[in-house]
Design a protein around this motif. Structure first.
Motif, short mmCIF file in Angstrom:
data_model
loop_
_atom_site.label_atom_id
_atom_site.label_comp_id
_atom_site.label_asym_id
_atom_site.label_seq_id
_atom_site.Cartn_x
_atom_site.Cartn_y
_atom_site.Cartn_z
N MET A 41 0.84 -1.19 0.00
CA MET A 41 0.00 0.00 0.00
C MET A 41 0.89 1.25 0.00
O MET A 41 1.86 1.33 0.74
N HIS A 42 0.54 2.20 -0.86
CA HIS A 42 1.27 3.46 -0.93
C HIS A 42 0.30 4.62 -0.81
O HIS A 42 -0.76 4.62 -1.44
N ASN A 43 0.66 5.58 -0.01
CA ASN A 43 -0.14 6.79 0.18
C ASN A 43 0.38 7.85 -0.77
O ASN A 43 1.48 8.35 -0.61
N ASN A 87 -4.69 5.96 -0.29
CA ASN A 87 -3.90 4.72 -0.29
C ASN A 87 -4.28 3.86 -1.48
O ASN A 87 -5.46 3.59 -1.71
#
Length: 135
Positions: free
Chosen positions: A53-55, A80
């Motif tokens: 997961m990347h914000n 996200n």
């Protein structure tokens, strides 16, 4: 009088160099001026180095309006988002041909045997009915 924005600067944040590699483009861009009603585009292509997961934080856009005031606005916020590894992506989006072949192989006898039994019985009774009609 034509309105325009001067000294427009776009800075895309939220892409740490340890997690993303810039393939093409740049994470920031500047435009001397953008006339009213005009469109400009800026693109950057990134290659993720890690999965998970990347914000993604929005890009910051700074510009000066015709009166000389500096204004700040932001691009869309993506929140996200998952980045899948190549293995995960292939598993999720593959056509699963081997699975379908096994499924068809297992379903064939279940459907074929009752059909052949019905066909044999049907043919026998049709031939008896045909003989009875002739007699």
């Amino acid at each position: 009088k034509q309105w325009y924005q001067r000294r427009v600067a776009i800075t895309a944040g939220g892409f740490p160099s340890g997690e993303f590699e810039v393939v093409s483009g740049a994470l920031s861009a500047t435009f001397d001026s953008i006339p009213a009603g005009a469109n400009v585009s800026h693109a950057v292509v990134l290659n993720p180095l890690t999965s998970g997961m990347h914000n993604f934080v929005p890009a910051v856009v700074k510009y000066r309006n015709p009166t000389g005031d500096e204004l700040v606005t932001f691009s869309s916020f993506l929140d996200n988002n998952p980045i899948l590894s190549t293995t995960e992506y292939n598993r999720k989006h593959s056509p699963h041909l081997a699975d379908w072949l096994i499924f068809v192989g297992l379903c064939t006898p279940v459907l074929l045997i009752p059909f052949l039994m019905w066909h044999s019985s049907h043919s026998k009774y049709e031939s008896l009915a045909a003989k009875a009609k002739k007699a």
